[in-house]
Design a protein around this motif. Structure first.
Motif, PDB file in Angstrom:
ATOM      1  N   ALA A   1      44.065  39.946  29.328  1.00 32.13           N
ATOM      2  CA  ALA A   1      45.096  40.112  28.258  1.00 32.13           C
ATOM      3  C   ALA A   1      46.255  40.762  28.896  1.00 32.13           C
ATOM      4  O   ALA A   1      47.504  40.138  28.774  1.00 32.13           O
ATOM      5  CB  ALA A   1      44.695  40.993  27.068  1.00 32.13           C
ATOM      6  N   ALA A   2      46.058  41.679  29.700  1.00 29.35           N
ATOM      7  CA  ALA A   2      47.452  42.369  30.508  1.00 29.35           C
ATOM      8  C   ALA A   2      47.826  41.175  31.394  1.00 29.35           C
ATOM      9  O   ALA A   2      49.100  41.006  31.811  1.00 29.35           O
ATOM     10  CB  ALA A   2      46.908  43.577  31.029  1.00 29.35           C
ATOM     11  N   LEU A   3      46.736  40.610  32.338  1.00 26.90           N
ATOM     12  CA  LEU A   3      47.258  39.651  33.163  1.00 26.90           C
ATOM     13  C   LEU A   3      47.963  38.494  32.672  1.00 26.90           C
ATOM     14  O   LEU A   3      48.813  38.032  33.258  1.00 26.90           O
ATOM     15  CB  LEU A   3      45.933  38.944  33.660  1.00 26.90           C
ATOM     16  N   LEU A   4      47.457  37.832  31.354  1.00 28.94           N
ATOM     17  CA  LEU A   4      48.359  36.968  30.729  1.00 28.94           C
ATOM     18  C   LEU A   4      49.722  37.353  30.464  1.00 28.94           C
ATOM     19  O   LEU A   4      50.654  36.410  30.452  1.00 28.94           O
ATOM     20  CB  LEU A   4      47.510  36.253  29.536  1.00 28.94           C
ATOM     21  N   ALA A   5      49.851  38.563  29.934  1.00 36.48           N
ATOM     22  CA  ALA A   5      51.006  39.120  29.410  1.00 36.48           C
ATOM     23  C   ALA A   5      52.060  39.453  30.428  1.00 36.48           C
ATOM     24  O   ALA A   5      53.288  38.875  30.402  1.00 36.48           O
ATOM     25  CB  ALA A   5      50.928  40.263  28.449  1.00 36.48           C
ATOM     26  N   HIS A   6      51.321  39.993  31.478  1.00 40.24           N
ATOM     27  CA  HIS A   6      52.423  40.453  32.693  1.00 40.24           C
ATOM     28  C   HIS A   6      52.414  39.580  33.927  1.00 40.24           C
ATOM     29  O   HIS A   6      52.970  40.067  34.943  1.00 40.24           O
ATOM     30  CB  HIS A   6      52.000  41.927  33.022  1.00 40.24           C
ATOM     31  N   LYS A   7      51.659  38.778  34.130  1.00 41.09           N
ATOM     32  CA  LYS A   7      51.291  37.799  35.127  1.00 41.09           C
ATOM     33  C   LYS A   7      50.751  38.278  36.397  1.00 41.09           C
ATOM     34  O   LYS A   7      49.954  37.734  37.142  1.00 41.09           O
ATOM     35  CB  LYS A   7      52.794  37.354  35.442  1.00 41.09           C
ATOM     36  N   VAL A   8      50.945  39.537  36.678  1.00 40.63           N
ATOM     37  CA  VAL A   8      50.288  40.259  37.922  1.00 40.63           C
ATOM     38  C   VAL A   8      50.194  41.453  37.416  1.00 40.63           C
ATOM     39  O   VAL A   8      51.000  41.969  36.861  1.00 40.63           O
ATOM     40  CB  VAL A   8      51.277  40.061  39.038  1.00 40.63           C
ATOM     41  N   VAL A   9      48.845  42.018  37.829  1.00 44.51           N
ATOM     42  CA  VAL A   9      48.568  43.525  37.718  1.00 44.51           C
ATOM     43  C   VAL A   9      47.984  44.125  38.601  1.00 44.51           C
ATOM     44  O   VAL A   9      47.590  43.426  39.442  1.00 44.51           O
ATOM     45  CB  VAL A   9      47.315  43.466  36.281  1.00 44.51           C
ATOM     46  N   PHE A  10      48.376  45.181  38.817  1.00 40.07           N
ATOM     47  CA  PHE A  10      47.819  46.296  39.940  1.00 40.07           C
ATOM     48  C   PHE A  10      46.920  47.259  39.676  1.00 40.07           C
ATOM     49  O   PHE A  10      47.273  47.940  38.605  1.00 40.07           O
ATOM     50  CB  PHE A  10      49.053  46.602  40.721  1.00 40.07           C
ATOM     51  N   PHE A  11      46.096  47.759  40.570  1.00 36.26           N
ATOM     52  CA  PHE A  11      45.208  48.675  40.494  1.00 36.26           C
ATOM     53  C   PHE A  11      45.214  49.567  41.809  1.00 36.26           C
ATOM     54  O   PHE A  11      45.147  49.094  42.935  1.00 36.26           O
ATOM     55  CB  PHE A  11      43.544  48.182  40.067  1.00 36.26           C
ATOM     56  N   ARG A  12      45.237  50.977  41.793  1.00 35.99           N
ATOM     57  CA  ARG A  12      45.229  51.751  42.850  1.00 35.99           C
ATOM     58  C   ARG A  12      43.790  52.078  42.989  1.00 35.99           C
ATOM     59  O   ARG A  12      43.047  52.146  41.882  1.00 35.99           O
ATOM     60  CB  ARG A  12      46.171  52.915  42.585  1.00 35.99           C
ATOM     61  N   GLY A  13      43.466  52.595  44.080  1.00 39.07           N
ATOM     62  CA  GLY A  13      42.393  53.548  44.505  1.00 39.07           C
ATOM     63  C   GLY A  13      40.943  52.744  44.232  1.00 39.07           C
ATOM     64  O   GLY A  13      39.851  53.373  43.959  1.00 39.07           O
ATOM     65  N   GLN A  14      40.980  51.434  44.587  1.00 41.47           N
ATOM     66  CA  GLN A  14      39.738  50.775  44.368  1.00 41.47           C
ATOM     67  C   GLN A  14      39.030  50.740  45.922  1.00 41.47           C
ATOM     68  O   GLN A  14      38.306  49.668  46.231  1.00 41.47           O
ATOM     69  CB  GLN A  14      39.883  49.091  44.135  1.00 41.47           C
ATOM     70  N   ASP A  15      39.024  51.788  46.496  1.00 42.27           N
ATOM     71  CA  ASP A  15      38.459  51.728  47.812  1.00 42.27           C
ATOM     72  C   ASP A  15      36.955  51.524  48.004  1.00 42.27           C
ATOM     73  O   ASP A  15      36.295  51.100  49.064  1.00 42.27           O
ATOM     74  CB  ASP A  15      38.617  53.074  48.658  1.00 42.27           C
ATOM     75  N   HIS A  16      36.210  51.639  46.765  1.00 41.01           N
ATOM     76  CA  HIS A  16      34.599  51.214  46.851  1.00 41.01           C
ATOM     77  C   HIS A  16      34.544  49.966  47.025  1.00 41.01           C
ATOM     78  O   HIS A  16      33.427  49.497  47.321  1.00 41.01           O
ATOM     79  CB  HIS A  16      34.202  51.917  45.618  1.00 41.01           C
ATOM     80  N   LEU A  17      35.350  48.973  46.619  1.00 42.75           N
ATOM     81  CA  LEU A  17      35.024  47.661  46.629  1.00 42.75           C
ATOM     82  C   LEU A  17      34.791  47.046  48.163  1.00 42.75           C
ATOM     83  O   LEU A  17      35.519  47.305  49.108  1.00 42.75           O
ATOM     84  CB  LEU A  17      36.233  46.695  46.114  1.00 42.75           C
ATOM     85  N   ASP A  18      33.682  46.142  48.036  1.00 39.52           N
ATOM     86  CA  ASP A  18      33.550  45.571  49.465  1.00 39.52           C
ATOM     87  C   ASP A  18      33.829  44.216  49.245  1.00 39.52           C
ATOM     88  O   ASP A  18      34.047  43.820  47.973  1.00 39.52           O
ATOM     89  CB  ASP A  18      32.248  45.844  49.932  1.00 39.52           C
ATOM     90  N   GLU A  19      33.131  43.097  50.034  1.00 35.89           N
ATOM     91  CA  GLU A  19      33.253  41.725  49.683  1.00 35.89           C
ATOM     92  C   GLU A  19      32.300  41.185  48.308  1.00 35.89           C
ATOM     93  O   GLU A  19      32.914  40.685  47.701  1.00 35.89           O
ATOM     94  CB  GLU A  19      32.713  40.947  50.898  1.00 35.89           C
ATOM     95  N   ALA A  20      31.150  42.013  48.670  1.00 36.30           N
ATOM     96  CA  ALA A  20      30.291  41.780  47.425  1.00 36.30           C
ATOM     97  C   ALA A  20      30.856  42.069  45.953  1.00 36.30           C
ATOM     98  O   ALA A  20      30.889  41.337  44.987  1.00 36.30           O
ATOM     99  CB  ALA A  20      28.999  42.238  47.673  1.00 36.30           C
ATOM    100  N   GLY A  21      31.195  43.358  45.948  1.00 37.76           N
ATOM    101  CA  GLY A  21      31.834  43.973  44.685  1.00 37.76           C
ATOM    102  C   GLY A  21      33.117  43.143  44.265  1.00 37.76           C
ATOM    103  O   GLY A  21      33.411  42.993  43.355  1.00 37.76           O
ATOM    104  N   HIS A  22      34.169  42.818  45.228  1.00 35.87           N
ATOM    105  CA  HIS A  22      35.320  41.864  45.031  1.00 35.87           C
ATOM    106  C   HIS A  22      34.845  40.625  44.266  1.00 35.87           C
ATOM    107  O   HIS A  22      35.395  40.226  43.233  1.00 35.87           O
ATOM    108  CB  HIS A  22      35.864  41.725  46.400  1.00 35.87           C
TER     109      HIS A  22
END
Ligand SMILES: O=C(O)CCC(=O)C(=O)O
Ligand SMILES: [Fe+2]
Length: 322
Positions: free
Chosen positions: A40-61
């Motif tokens: 919903a935020a994506l459709l309203a604001h067109k781009v959304v940002f998240f800080r601190g997602q260092d845990h993500l690797d290719e698979a999690g992404h």
């Protein structure tokens, strides 16, 4: 782990585009309610940002991408991980320093792009996004009427030398060879009716070759006219990356631009795109593929877990403006 006690926050950044989402740890295990909030935020604001997602690797992404739709590989550039992730690497290939919407040279170009910062330079290397729905909405009425009736031909074959004037000719030639290993030509309406919000959006960007039915100079003049409304500063947001940041944009309602001002510093990002549908204009007429006859499925072989093509050496060809 996301827990029930976490509260998702959505904080607007720009007046027309962009919001930062807090209280979310991205991954394939997010609760459906959180995914719905993000969407919903994506459709309203067109781009959304998240800080601190260092845990993500290719698979999690990729697992997170699956919660927004079906991940789709780039039509021509080999994936960095042999699956869906595309490498954006300052030390390889050209830079995305032109305003564009991703992969508009095919009819059903991606609905969402999810970009994750792995290594960020000490300065520069920001990315800008522009809202193509507000760009349309703020046009004077006669220009909206003009845009409504136009169509444009998009292609992945264009003048790559203009992108990075200081690049070695061999590097550019190699890059071009990969990026345009299949040359696509697609005609889209200049005004796309957004399939989820119903908003009218301007569908242009650097893959546009010409406005259908117009000759070179007329075509360029009209393209520049509409593009100037898209990229006007009031219509954009600028993000200063930290490693571990994730940006998600609605690729059907935005253009973006990667600023090439971090000199030779390392800058590495990974992008996963989610499949989109074929645009329709205000007249209901869909986009059409002019050539080749079909869009080959680069994901062939992925579902079975076996890649039928040689996986690319990571980062041999990062995309430019892809
Ligand atoms: O390098 C950037 O900032 C933008 C890269 C880009 O165009 C993309 O990820 O689609
Ligand atoms: Fe892009």
């Amino acid at each position: 782990m996301a827990t029930a006690t976490q509260t998702t926050t959505v904080t607007r950044i720009g007046g027309r585009i962009g919001a930062e989402i807090g209280g979310v740890r991205l991954g394939g295990d997010l609760p459906a309610a959180t995914v719905a909030e993000i969407r919903a935020a994506l459709l309203a604001h067109k781009v959304v940002f998240f800080r601190g997602q260092d845990h993500l690797d290719e698979a999690g992404h990729e697992a997170f991408a699956q919660l927004l739709g079906a991940p789709v590989a780039h039509p021509t550039v080999p994936s960095a991980d042999g699956r869906y992730a595309l490498g954006i690497d300052s030390h390889h290939g050209a830079r995305a320093n032109q305003w564009h919407t991703d992969v508009t040279f095919v009819p059903a170009y991606p609905a969402f792009s999810i970009l994750r910062a792995v290594t960020v330079p000490p300065y520069g290397g920001n990315t800008l996004w522009a809202n193509t729905a507000t760009a349309y909405a703020h046009l004077p009425e006669p220009l909206r009427a003009l845009a409504d009736g136009l169509r444009a031909v998009h292609s992945n074959a264009y003048d790559y030398a203009g992108l990075k004037p200081d690049a070695l000719p061999e590097a550019l030639a190699q890059y071009r060879e990969v990026f345009t290993s299949t040359e696509f030509l697609t005609e889209h309406p200049v005004v796309r009716v957004h399939p989820e919000t119903g908003e009218r959006t301007l569908l242009l960007g650097n893959f546009v070759q010409r406005i259908s039915g117009l000759t070179g100079r007329d075509s360029r003049t009209l393209q520049d006219l509409f593009q100037s409304h898209i990229e006007s500063p009031e219509n954009t947001v600028r993000w200063q990356w930290r490693s571990g940041d994730v940006a998600i944009w609605d690729n059907r309602a935005t253009q973006h631009y990667g600023v090439d001002d971090s000199d030779d510093h390392e800058r590495t990002l990974r992008r996963v795109t989610v499949d989109g549908d074929v645009p329709v204009g205000p007249d209901g007429v869909p986009s059409r593929l002019i050539s080749p006859e079909t869009v080959p499925d680069p994901a062939f072989g992925i579902a079975s877990g076996a890649s039928t093509t040689e996986p690319a050496e990571p980062g041999t060809a990062s995309e430019n403006a892809a």
